[in-house]
Design a protein around this motif. Structure first.
Motif, PDB file in Angstrom:
ATOM      1  N   LYS A  58       0.824  -1.206   0.000  1.00  0.00           N
ATOM      2  CA  LYS A  58       0.000   0.000   0.000  1.00  0.00           C
ATOM      3  C   LYS A  58       0.861   1.261   0.000  1.00  0.00           C
ATOM      4  CE  LYS A  58      -4.105  -1.966   2.221  1.00  0.00           C
ATOM      5  NZ  LYS A  58      -4.981  -1.945   3.431  1.00  0.00           N
TER       6      LYS A  58
ATOM      7  N   GLU B 296       2.439   1.716  -3.459  1.00  0.00           N
ATOM      8  CA  GLU B 296       1.474   2.150  -4.474  1.00  0.00           C
ATOM      9  C   GLU B 296       0.866   3.507  -4.159  1.00  0.00           C
ATOM     10  OE1 GLU B 296      -1.242  -1.137  -4.500  1.00  0.00           O
ATOM     11  OE2 GLU B 296      -0.072  -2.260  -6.003  1.00  0.00           O
TER      12      GLU B 296
ATOM     13  N   LYS C 122      -1.019   4.296  -1.651  1.00  0.00           N
ATOM     14  CA  LYS C 122      -2.373   4.185  -1.094  1.00  0.00           C
ATOM     15  C   LYS C 122      -2.398   4.372   0.413  1.00  0.00           C
ATOM     16  CE  LYS C 122      -3.853   0.963  -4.720  1.00  0.00           C
ATOM     17  NZ  LYS C 122      -4.329  -0.416  -5.008  1.00  0.00           N
ATOM     18  N   GLU C 123      -1.222   4.400   1.029  1.00  0.00           N
ATOM     19  CA  GLU C 123      -1.155   4.547   2.479  1.00  0.00           C
ATOM     20  C   GLU C 123       0.132   5.268   2.841  1.00  0.00           C
ATOM     21  OE1 GLU C 123      -2.644   1.382   5.218  1.00  0.00           O
ATOM     22  OE2 GLU C 123      -0.520   1.200   5.706  1.00  0.00           O
ATOM     23  N   ASN C 124       0.033   6.174   3.784  1.00  0.00           N
ATOM     24  CA  ASN C 124       1.218   6.942   4.166  1.00  0.00           C
ATOM     25  C   ASN C 124       1.167   7.249   5.659  1.00  0.00           C
ATOM     26  OD1 ASN C 124       3.625   8.312   3.801  1.00  0.00           O
ATOM     27  ND2 ASN C 124       2.620  10.256   3.347  1.00  0.00           N
TER      28      ASN C 124
END
Length: 233
Positions: free
Chosen positions: A47, A50, A52-54
């Motif tokens: 994630k 890509e 999609k997550e931080n």
């Protein structure tokens, strides 16, 4: 999934000595914990890679350290079992001990980690991500805290372009020196140990003509107890 539903570790014969039975069941549960943590490590990393997550690094590092700690617990449990080979089966994963012990005694190594080596308290995670759409590879470094030292060397040697995520390394400190452990390889080594354990158990059960037991009704259960709340006076 490391252990299939049909695994011998889920169906240990009930007639074996109680201590061995309970240790084997604890090993089975520990294997599932290891598997759960590694799955979440890869999912979080994917994630992040890509986009999609931080900034959810505490969860990622928690899964990583729990993964190492659980493999160490597996080793300690296994060494309580009776064995014919002087515990040679677990030799391929014993290298987890140094990194795990660093975590276990981290508070005693603050100067070594934070000051001398300028290393974040919970270390750094490094991995390779392959973007199959753009056909490009990226090396990520996740810092568990403030970046105040050298982020580390980036190396793309020996990577497999067919895998989305690989070569997950945890860099930390051990005895005043930076050290790293390949999480991806450790999981594969652990997988091999689990397979050997299953094979060995199957052989012994066959030799002694024992029957497998279905523990479904008494294994990993929930007990629900109802209490009637007295009416207000």
């Amino acid at each position: 999934m490391l252990l299939k539903e049909s695994s011998v570790l889920r169906k240990i014969p009930s007639v074996i000595e109680e201590k061995q039975l309970l240790i084997l069941d604890s090993l089975r549960f520990t294997i599932d914990i290891v598997d759960y943590n590694y799955e979440n490590i890869e999912n979080r990393i994917l994630k992040i890679s890509e986009g999609k997550e931080n900034k959810k690094f505490p969860q990622l590092f928690n899964y990583t350290w729990c993964f190492l700690d659980s493999i160490r617990r597996f080793i300690m449990l296994f060494q309580v079992l009776a064995t014919d080979d002087n515990y040679e089966m677990i030799e391929p994963i014993k290298y987890v001990n140094d990194s795990r012990n660093t975590y276990q005694h981290m508070e005693a190594r603050i100067d070594e980690s934070l000051i001398d080596n300028r290393q974040p308290f919970y270390g750094k995670l490094k991995w390779t991500y392959h973007d199959k759409i753009s056909k490009e590879a990226y090396r990520f470094i996740a810092i568990s805290g403030i970046l105040y030292g050298d982020p580390g060397k980036v190396d793309f040697v020996n990577f497999d372009e067919n895998r989305l995520i690989e070569n997950i390394y945890l860099e930390t400190v051990d005895k005043k020196q930076k050290t790293e452990i390949n999480i991806s390889q450790l999981y594969l080594d652990f997988k091999g140990v689990v397979k050997d354990l299953e094979t060995g158990l199957e052989k012994k059960i066959s030799e002694h003509n024992l029957e497998l037991n279905n523990w479904a009704s008494t294994q990993d259960i929930i007990l629900k107890v109802k209490r009637t709340i007295p009416p207000e006076k």
